[in-house]
Design a protein around this motif. Structure first.
Motif, PDB file in Angstrom:
ATOM      1  N   VAL A 158      -0.499  12.241  -8.095  1.00 33.44           N
ATOM      2  CA  VAL A 158      -1.824  11.765  -7.706  1.00 33.44           C
ATOM      3  C   VAL A 158      -1.784  11.393  -6.224  1.00 33.44           C
ATOM      4  O   VAL A 158      -1.130  10.426  -5.836  1.00 33.44           O
ATOM      5  CB  VAL A 158      -2.258  10.550  -8.560  1.00 33.44           C
ATOM      6  N   VAL A 159      -2.465  12.197  -5.431  1.00 32.40           N
ATOM      7  CA  VAL A 159      -2.421  12.016  -3.981  1.00 32.40           C
ATOM      8  C   VAL A 159      -3.571  11.123  -3.551  1.00 32.40           C
ATOM      9  O   VAL A 159      -4.740  11.442  -3.786  1.00 32.40           O
ATOM     10  CB  VAL A 159      -2.501  13.371  -3.250  1.00 32.40           C
ATOM     11  N   THR A 160      -3.231   9.975  -2.966  1.00 32.37           N
ATOM     12  CA  THR A 160      -4.235   8.999  -2.531  1.00 32.37           C
ATOM     13  C   THR A 160      -4.032   8.728  -1.051  1.00 32.37           C
ATOM     14  O   THR A 160      -3.175   9.340  -0.411  1.00 32.37           O
ATOM     15  CB  THR A 160      -4.073   7.685  -3.318  1.00 32.37           C
ATOM     16  N   ARG A 161      -4.790   7.810  -0.500  1.00 29.04           N
ATOM     17  CA  ARG A 161      -4.695   7.521   0.933  1.00 29.04           C
ATOM     18  C   ARG A 161      -4.252   6.088   1.173  1.00 29.04           C
ATOM     19  O   ARG A 161      -5.047   5.158   0.977  1.00 29.04           O
ATOM     20  CB  ARG A 161      -6.053   7.753   1.582  1.00 29.04           C
ATOM     21  N   PRO A 162      -2.995   5.869   1.569  1.00 30.06           N
ATOM     22  CA  PRO A 162      -2.591   4.504   1.945  1.00 30.06           C
ATOM     23  C   PRO A 162      -3.139   4.171   3.327  1.00 30.06           C
ATOM     24  O   PRO A 162      -3.064   4.994   4.240  1.00 30.06           O
ATOM     25  CB  PRO A 162      -1.066   4.597   1.969  1.00 30.06           C
ATOM     26  N   GLY A 204      -4.341  -1.464   1.974  1.00 28.90           N
ATOM     27  CA  GLY A 204      -4.553  -0.991   0.611  1.00 28.90           C
ATOM     28  C   GLY A 204      -4.522   0.518   0.492  1.00 28.90           C
ATOM     29  O   GLY A 204      -4.198   1.223   1.441  1.00 28.90           O
ATOM     30  N   VAL A 205      -4.859   0.974  -0.711  1.00 32.36           N
ATOM     31  CA  VAL A 205      -4.851   2.402  -1.007  1.00 32.36           C
ATOM     32  C   VAL A 205      -6.268   2.796  -1.420  1.00 32.36           C
ATOM     33  O   VAL A 205      -6.865   2.164  -2.297  1.00 32.36           O
ATOM     34  CB  VAL A 205      -3.873   2.712  -2.162  1.00 32.36           C
ATOM     35  N   ARG A 206      -6.774   3.818  -0.772  1.00 30.50           N
ATOM     36  CA  ARG A 206      -8.110   4.303  -1.123  1.00 30.50           C
ATOM     37  C   ARG A 206      -7.964   5.505  -2.042  1.00 30.50           C
ATOM     38  O   ARG A 206      -7.178   6.418  -1.755  1.00 30.50           O
ATOM     39  CB  ARG A 206      -8.855   4.705   0.152  1.00 30.50           C
ATOM     40  N   VAL A 207      -8.703   5.496  -3.138  1.00 35.18           N
ATOM     41  CA  VAL A 207      -8.609   6.566  -4.129  1.00 35.18           C
ATOM     42  C   VAL A 207      -9.999   7.152  -4.349  1.00 35.18           C
ATOM     43  O   VAL A 207     -10.944   6.427  -4.670  1.00 35.18           O
ATOM     44  CB  VAL A 207      -8.048   6.034  -5.464  1.00 35.18           C
ATOM     45  N   THR A 208     -10.108   8.445  -4.179  1.00 34.24           N
ATOM     46  CA  THR A 208     -11.407   9.115  -4.319  1.00 34.24           C
ATOM     47  C   THR A 208     -11.738   9.358  -5.784  1.00 34.24           C
ATOM     48  O   THR A 208     -10.858   9.728  -6.570  1.00 34.24           O
ATOM     49  CB  THR A 208     -11.360  10.464  -3.577  1.00 34.24           C
ATOM     50  N   VAL A 209     -13.002   9.199  -6.149  1.00 33.95           N
ATOM     51  CA  VAL A 209     -13.450   9.550  -7.495  1.00 33.95           C
ATOM     52  C   VAL A 209     -13.349  11.067  -7.650  1.00 33.95           C
ATOM     53  O   VAL A 209     -13.893  11.817  -6.839  1.00 33.95           O
ATOM     54  CB  VAL A 209     -14.910   9.108  -7.732  1.00 33.95           C
ATOM     55  N   GLY A 210     -12.627  11.494  -8.677  1.00 37.10           N
ATOM     56  CA  GLY A 210     -12.505  12.926  -8.935  1.00 37.10           C
ATOM     57  C   GLY A 210     -13.298  13.320 -10.165  1.00 37.10           C
ATOM     58  O   GLY A 210     -14.254  12.644 -10.554  1.00 37.10           O
ATOM     59  N   ALA A 241       0.815  -1.219   0.000  1.00 37.24           N
ATOM     60  CA  ALA A 241       0.000   0.000   0.000  1.00 37.24           C
ATOM     61  C   ALA A 241       0.850   1.272   0.000  1.00 37.24           C
ATOM     62  O   ALA A 241       0.639   2.171  -0.819  1.00 37.24           O
ATOM     63  CB  ALA A 241      -0.959  -0.007   1.192  1.00 37.24           C
ATOM     64  N   HIS A 242       1.799   1.338   0.910  1.00 36.01           N
ATOM     65  CA  HIS A 242       2.580   2.583   1.010  1.00 36.01           C
ATOM     66  C   HIS A 242       3.476   2.827  -0.203  1.00 36.01           C
ATOM     67  O   HIS A 242       3.488   3.943  -0.728  1.00 36.01           O
ATOM     68  CB  HIS A 242       3.341   2.633   2.338  1.00 36.01           C
ATOM     69  N   PRO A 243       4.218   1.812  -0.678  1.00 33.30           N
ATOM     70  CA  PRO A 243       4.988   2.038  -1.912  1.00 33.30           C
ATOM     71  C   PRO A 243       4.115   2.463  -3.089  1.00 33.30           C
ATOM     72  O   PRO A 243       4.509   3.337  -3.866  1.00 33.30           O
ATOM     73  CB  PRO A 243       5.639   0.671  -2.180  1.00 33.30           C
TER      74      PRO A 243
END
Ligand SMILES: *Cc1c(COP(=O)(O)O)cnc(C)c1O
Length: 547
Positions: free
Chosen positions: A302-306, A310-316, A290-292
């Motif tokens: 692209v700034v996401t949330r580890p 996992g990594v959570r990615v918001t719909v933009g 997740a972090h890598p």
């Protein structure tokens, strides 16, 4: 941008709306600034009344707080303390362990199965010491959701002293009819409390307004734990103005939902499995990677949330989402091993899921297109038999088989051994025949609702499977060993397609013109050995031995 020397970046990290504040909200907030030397109404009564009216409950069933998380904190302090347990599936919302700890209670985290809540395990985790069960529906961060049936089971099983909290921060993005509106569904249940937020669909994250709907006794206890004046003047003005914008909220949610589904499909075709999302975000189940992965995306702006697992990615916006897709593809080209720790299908297995999901979706569209049409004809008989069906029997069968085969598939995936699992039934199955007979005169719209629900569960299962799951096989009484593609073709997706073909074939055709007509086939001429085998199997749901 400074850290990586970038000219631009997109923030897809906190599940906010990408569209800016709703029209009128900034003006309404500006209008109260002249009075901010005064305290605002500490009960936020106008906002509470407005919300209560909108969701159809009495005012004394509503608490307003500084965001849903503010109310969660108040709830935890109000009802849980040392010696008490707080049950929640995990991974879920990071505030749950935080407030459980703050209240001095003991957390009981229940692992997910295929990225979804494990209903049986949640029920098993509840005890006489459980004061709270926290269920984010849809779940942050995995984007999965519980159905009404699953939630009912948990609510029904909850011990007397336990409050079941259903956190619906993402309710406005839910399009699956099987996922219930918990306020409407559990209005008469004193052991259920529901959270809602103005931060996501209503675009008010920075102003902190959320709601709790619960029994008046719970509301009183939660209000007693509030920080005085926690909901400030700007938040109250902003919330009232946002409530005036329902049409715009619906319009924006529709864009987010369309983008969510478009990008999820693109991700799977790229070889990156993601669960079916019911929120405004995607879950990249990268496990230890997740972090890598988040860092690699961040280097590309692209700034996401580890998070845990996992990594959570918001719909933009569509452009932001395309940038995310391109960045992810570039990351994986540079470092394919970013996919190695995943707990969901990747590579060819993800693409397999993608293809079946596409086919399932078009089969559902085809079935739905038959709803308001006349079907005067009958189906062609199965080779070697003389039984033919009218459309009512086809609908009753389609509505009946989804749940049955879903149960079979789940059993195959959940089996302790990886040996082929005995499964299935034949055309002579008593339950099958009885359900078709019972349902043949019912309204096709009711059947379609059942079909849609079953197909939704199948889609979730396919999207959430691991690479190992895709290796599973079953062994059928007459058809022998079948891998998952065989099963999906024969009993699930292909089965829906087959009956959509049947409905096509009996559309606007009178029994007279159809008599003696060859068996309809909407598919390509049978050619390859595999296709011949499939055609054979279709005719063999009868339990006869293959010739
Ligand atoms: C975002 C989120 C909230 C937070 O809502 P606020 O109203 O901003 O406090 C609550 N629950 C879940 C599951 C969330 O993801």
């Amino acid at each position: 941008m400074a850290a990586y020397g970038l000219d631009s970046a997109v923030k897809l990290a906190s599940n906010e709306t990408p569209f800016g504040p709703l029209p009128g909200v900034a003006d309404a907030v500006s209008a109260v600034l002249g009075g901010i030397n005064r305290y605002a109404d500490h009960t936020a009564d106008a906002v509470a009344r407005c919300f209560a009216h909108r969701v159809g409950v009495d005012r004394d069933h509503v608490a307003v707080g500084p965001g849903a998380v503010g109310l969660l904190e108040q709830l935890a302090l109000a009802v849980a303390g040392p010696g008490d347990e707080v049950v929640y599936p995990w991974p879920s919302f990071i505030a749950y362990p935080q407030f459980t700890g703050l209240a001095g209670a003991t957390p009981v985290a229940v692992p997910l199965v295929r990225q979804r809540f494990d209903t049986d395990a949640v029920i098993a985790a509840m005890s006489e010491r459980t004061m709270l069960v926290l269920l984010a529906n849809p779940n942050n961060p995995t984007s999965t959701a519980l159905t009404a049936t699953e939630l009912d089971r948990i609510v029904d099983a909850a011990p007397e002293q336990c409050l079941v909290v259903i956190d619906e921060a993402y309710r406005e993005f839910v399009t699956d009819v099987s996922v219930p509106d918990a306020i409407a569904r559990y209005a008469d249940r004193p052991n259920v409390a529901v959270l809602r937020s103005m931060s996501k669909a209503y675009g008010l994250a920075g102003l902190r307004v959320g709601f709790l709907v619960a029994d008046p006794l719970v509301i009183a206890a939660v209000d007693a734990c509030a920080t005085p004046f926690g909901v400030n003047a700007a938040g109250q003005a902003g919330a009232l103005a946002a409530f005036e914008q329902d049409d715009e909220v619906r319009r924006r949610c529709a864009i987010v939902v369309a983008e969510r589904d478009r990008v999820a499909r693109a991700l799977r075709h790229l070889g990156v499995g993601v669960p079916v999302s019911h929120g405004n975000f995607w879950w990249l189940a990268a496990g230890s990677g997740a972090h890598p992965l988040a860092e690699a995306l961040e280097r590309r702006g692209v700034v996401t949330r580890p998070l845990d697992g996992g990594v959570r990615v918001t719909v933009g916006t569509p452009a932001e989402n395309d940038r995310f897709l391109a960045a992810l593809e570039a990351c994986l080209n540079d470092a394919p091993d970013l996919l190695s720790g995943w707990t969901i299908a990747t590579g060819q297995q993800a693409q397999r899921a993608a293809r079946w999901l596409d086919r399932l979706e078009s089969a559902m569209t085809r079935l739905a297109s038959h709803l308001d049409r006349e079907h005067p004809g009958r189906t062609a008989p199965v080779p070697g038999e003389d039984e033919t069906w009218d459309a009512g029997q086809v609908w009753a069968h389609v509505a009946e088989f989804g749940q049955y085969w879903l149960g079979q598939l789940t059993a195959i995936l959940d089996a302790a051994s990886t040996e082929p699992v005995p499964f299935g039934r034949t055309r002579r199955d008593a339950g099958r025949i009885e359900a078709i007979e019972r349902g043949r005169h019912d309204d096709p719209a009711e059947h379609l609702a059942v079909v849609t629900a079953s197909a939704g569960r199948l889609a979730e299962l396919l999207a959430g499977m691991t690479n190992e799951d895709w290796e599973r096989a079953g062994v059928h009484e007459t058809l022998g060993v079948m891998d998952l593609d065989d099963q999906l073709r024969h009993f699930h997706v292909g089965h829906y397609e087959e009956h959509a073909d049947q409905l096509d074939s009996i559309l606007h055709r009178s029994p007279a013109t159809q008599a003696g007509a060859p068996a309809p086939s909407a598919s390509a001429p049978v050619a390859s050995p595999l296709e011949r085998r499939d055609a054979l199997w279709r005719s063999l749901d009868s339990g006869r031995e293959p010739p």
